[in-house]
Design an enzyme around this catalytic site. Structure first.
Site, PDB file in Angstrom:
ATOM      1  N   TYR A 115       0.896  -0.911   0.344  1.00 44.97           N
ATOM      2  CA  TYR A 115      -0.562  -0.301   0.026  1.00 44.97           C
ATOM      3  C   TYR A 115       0.933   1.306  -0.037  1.00 44.97           C
ATOM      4  O   TYR A 115       1.826   1.492  -0.975  1.00 44.97           O
ATOM      5  CB  TYR A 115      -0.904  -0.480   1.067  1.00 44.97           C
ATOM      6  CG  TYR A 115      -1.848   1.118   1.365  1.00 44.97           C
ATOM      7  CD1 TYR A 115      -3.306   1.313   0.294  1.00 44.97           C
ATOM      8  CD2 TYR A 115      -2.445   1.595   2.533  1.00 44.97           C
ATOM      9  CE1 TYR A 115      -3.801   2.335   0.776  1.00 44.97           C
ATOM     10  CE2 TYR A 115      -3.465   2.593   2.563  1.00 44.97           C
ATOM     11  CZ  TYR A 115      -4.242   2.696   1.656  1.00 44.97           C
ATOM     12  OH  TYR A 115      -4.690   4.005   1.733  1.00 44.97           O
ATOM     13  N   LYS A 162      -6.353  -1.683  -2.439  1.00 47.62           N
ATOM     14  CA  LYS A 162      -7.135  -1.259  -2.162  1.00 47.62           C
ATOM     15  C   LYS A 162      -7.895  -1.835  -1.590  1.00 47.62           C
ATOM     16  O   LYS A 162      -8.483  -2.094  -0.972  1.00 47.62           O
ATOM     17  CB  LYS A 162      -7.941   0.414  -2.193  1.00 47.62           C
ATOM     18  CG  LYS A 162      -7.272   1.702  -2.248  1.00 47.62           C
ATOM     19  CD  LYS A 162      -8.069   2.261  -0.961  1.00 47.62           C
ATOM     20  CE  LYS A 162      -6.807   3.542  -1.355  1.00 47.62           C
ATOM     21  NZ  LYS A 162      -7.267   3.898   0.351  1.00 47.62           N
TER      22      LYS A 162
HETATM   23  C1  LIG Z   1      -4.578   6.838   1.260  1.00 50.02           C
HETATM   24  C2  LIG Z   1      -5.055   7.138   0.313  1.00 50.02           C
HETATM   25  O1  LIG Z   1      -6.367   7.149   0.175  1.00 50.02           O
HETATM   26  C3  LIG Z   1      -4.783   8.129  -0.684  1.00 50.02           C
HETATM   27  O2  LIG Z   1      -3.134   8.911  -0.365  1.00 50.02           O
HETATM   28  O3  LIG Z   1      -5.200   9.031  -1.628  1.00 50.02           O
HETATM   29 MG   LIG Z   2      -6.767   7.799  -2.097  1.00 52.36          MG
END
Ligand SMILES: CC(=O)C(=O)O
Ligand SMILES: [Mg+2]
Ligand SMILES: NC(=O)C1=CN([C@@H]2O[C@H](COP(=O)(O)OP(=O)(O)OC[C@H]3O[C@@H](n4cnc5c(N)ncnc54)[C@H](O)[C@@H]3O)[C@@H](O)[C@H]2O)C=CC1
Length: 624
Positions: free
Chosen positions: A134, A221
């Protein structure tokens, strides 16, 4: 769906002795906590076809009996290995990868070979590996998508191919149904998809327009939904809407794999997105739709347009929710009142305005302020400085409620730049904020002078530099603490190590990332089969998350629960969301409604756990 006339079940080590009883028809198979992992998955695949199907593949984990039944002897080395042993081997291989991007590629390839093993090692090393899968790892992987591409994952809906959109989405539905295990509680093939995670890739994390590479944010996600809330990965569809790209570096890259045109805008864009949403509603009527990393102008419009269907925008609503939960915890630690906060938001985009809106809701609901009074607690700063009313048409719709009257700033002492705008330092000097939130993508924008200035006027400055990835964070938490003599209450969007405070004490920096709340929000909405995802459901999630803050019992602890504990957190938060969906009259799932009303056979939290997917090998059943 696969319907076999005859079947054989391999009784593996994980199966209970009565697993043969699970050969009843799909519709009457209750999945309850005690047996959900023992219910066989039906398949007609054998040999290498089975080994090459990541949803079913167990590799060396196939038992002797399974190897016989599925014709796998001869395709595998002799010894049978437990999932734990396989996970150890895979983790050791991962550690040998020399960089984050190669680790990300390794994980992606593991996911494409053996789904259970991928989730097992992610779960076992969640804290460490979230940084790879992530943020920050995903940013690098997205930006290098076309160069690193090995195999397609998820759903690619491209503007020039839109005439075939329905067939493309039907293709995914058929594909999901072919795996049979996903449709365990229904004979309706349209029930097979619970969740669509869609991006148009215009504003990925803090790195902007990434074109078709945006699929990797949808898949990351999506994986967090499984890791964080046990949503069956085979019932999630990650999607990229390829609308072209305005990123010229991608344009001139001969290996770029997306549609090489400038982004479509206006009517063409709206019709394209609408066609996608309408098809999703018809083909996947029970699915909730998660919007991710759309550019701000479209993100707000689409959120408003589709507010009557079960959807949410994660960057606006998920981020607002997690930030408000962290703020509620921080003010409990500081002993102040929410209504007394003076809040400066630096970066008035999707995330910044989502946070303002959510805190505003909090001020209205929790503190009884009017909308006007609540809006006056915010000072928002963007590229052109403080948002003021005279900016008029240059303000976006979502920014309008927060624009300050020009008269307010006329007499302010200004120290920075020319007189064309009011800059962050001037705002901090004049407003004396108690809360400073960064969603600007402006790396290290919160300078030493700025933080020291803020710290002069407030005992416990609340500082949330929330920009991702790590390199774009507005201030290193160690610096924010150092410059405020350890008085600051800090939370960041990307992970940071604990800060040494001296005297053997450490400050744990809360990762205030929407990943801590959106999986549970989705799970609650899916279980309730909620008609929409209402503000009150979001607020129920916020209150639940805030109530789990470790800082409530130990002021030096993290403001939010550790992301590594997200699965337990999600059970509580999803329960709150489900209860609210029922209270709002939004819930449509009769089982969940009964459980919420105390008429089910399980308490709500246990019922939620019983519906979560686990990274274990389920028995396989061979059907002809
Ligand atoms: C965490 C998230 O959704 C972003 O940084 O766009
Ligand atoms: Mg985001
Ligand atoms: N922690 C979390 O859960 C989340 C963090 N974010 C992060 O927040 C940041 C912004 O994301 P979005 O709001 O989606 O993007 P966005 O593009 O909608 O908003 C960014 C805003 O910052 C402004 N900005 C850029 N440079 C600036 C500067 N030098 N000074 C002042 N303002 C400046 C832009 O004009 C824009 O209005 C990203 O780094 C993203 O990763 C976003 C969503 C969730």
């Amino acid at each position: 769906m696969i319907r076999g006339s005859s079947s054989r079940i391999a009784r593996t080590r994980v199966g209970p002795s009565n697993s043969r009883t699970a050969t009843r028809g799909m519709a009457d198979r209750p999945i309850i906590a005690a047996n959900k992992n023992f219910v066989p998955i039906r398949t007609n695949l054998r040999g290498s076809a089975l080994l090459n199907t990541p949803r079913l593949n167990k590799g060396a984990g196939f038992s002797r009996e399974e190897r016989q039944i599925f014709g796998l002897e001869g395709f595998l080395p002799y010894d049978v290995h437990s999932l734990e042993k396989q996970a150890l081997r895979a983790y050791n291989q991962l550690l040998k990868q020399p960089s984050v991007i190669l680790k990300h590629a390794f994980l992606a390839s593991l996911r494409d070979q053996n789904q259970v093993l991928f989730y097992k090692i992610m779960q076992d090393h969640l804290k460490e590996l979230l940084g790879v899968l992530y943020t920050p790892g995903a940013a690098e992987a997205v930006a290098n998508y076309s160069n690193l591409f090995r195999r397609p994952v998820g759903c690619y809906i491209s503007f020039p191919n839109q005439d075939g959109m329905r067939a493309q989405l039907e293709g995914h539905l058929l594909d999901v149904n072919r795996t049979a295990d996903v449709a365990y509680d229904s004979n309706n093939p349209h029930d097979a998809i619970d969740l669509v995670v869609v991006t148009d890739a215009e504003a990925i994390l803090g790195i902007g327009d990434q074109g078709v590479g945006g699929i990797t944010i949808s898949t990351s996600k999506a994986a967090l939904y499984t890791l964080g809330a046990g949503i069956n990965p085979n019932r999630i569809l990650p999607v990229v809407l390829d609308c072209g790209t305005d990123n010229h570096a991608l344009f001139s890259d001969s290996l770029y794999m997306g549609w090489k045109r400038t982004r479509i805008r206006g009517k063409n864009y709206d019709q394209f997105v609408d066609r996608f949403i309408q098809n999703c509603r018809e083909l996947y009527p029970n699915a909730i739709i998660h919007f991710e990393d759309f550019g701000m102008a479209n993100a707000y419009r689409l959120m408003e347009k589709y507010k009557d269907i079960p959807m949410f925008n994660d960057d606006i609503q998920g981020t607002g929710a997690v930030a408000l939960a962290a703020l509620i915890a921080a003010i409990k630690v500081s002993g102040a009142r929410l209504a007394d906060q003076r809040i400066v938001i630096y970066g008035a985009g999707s995330a910044g305005m989502g946070i303002a809106d959510q805190i505003k809701d909090g001020l209205m609901i929790l503190e009884g302020l009017s909308e006007e009074e609540a809006s006056r607690r915010f000072w928002c700063v963007d590229r052109n400085g403080l948002l003021v009313e005279s900016m008029g048409n240059n303000l976006r719709h979502a920014q309008l409620p927060y624009a300050r009257p020009d008269a307010e700033v006329e007499d302010w002492a200004k120290s920075e730049g020319d007189n064309d705008g009011v800059w962050l330092m001037d705002v901090v000097k004049n407003v004396k904020p108690t809360v400073l939130i960064g969603t600007s993508t402006h790396s290290r924008a919160f300078s030493e002078d700025l933080i020291r200035e803020m710290g002069k006027h407030v005992e416990r400055p609340i500082i949330f530099p929330m920009s991702n990835p790590t390199a774009l964070c507005e201030v290193d938490p160690a610096d924010a603490l150092h410059w405020t003599e350890n008085r600051a209450l800090v939370a960041t969007g990307s992970p940071f190590p604990p800060v040494e405070l001296g005297g053997g004490k450490q400050y744990t920096v809360a990762q205030t990332n929407n990943a801590l709340i959106y999986p549970a929000l989705g799970l609650g909405a899916i279980l309730a089969r909620s008609r929409t995802i209402s503000n009150s459901m979001l607020m129920a999630g916020v209150n639940s998350l805030a109530s789990l803050s470790p800082a409530l019992t130990n002021p030096e602890a993290s403001l939010l629960p550790d992301l590594a504990d997200v699965r337990n957190v999600s059970v509580e938060v999803a329960a709150a969301v489900c209860r609210q969906a029922v209270a709002d009259g939004n819930a449509q799932d009769e089982n969940t409604i009964k459980v919420v009303q105390g008429k089910g056979s399980l308490p709500l939290e246990e019922y939620i756990r019983s519906r979560m997917w686990d990274a274990v090998y389920r028995p396989l059943e061979l059907v002809d």
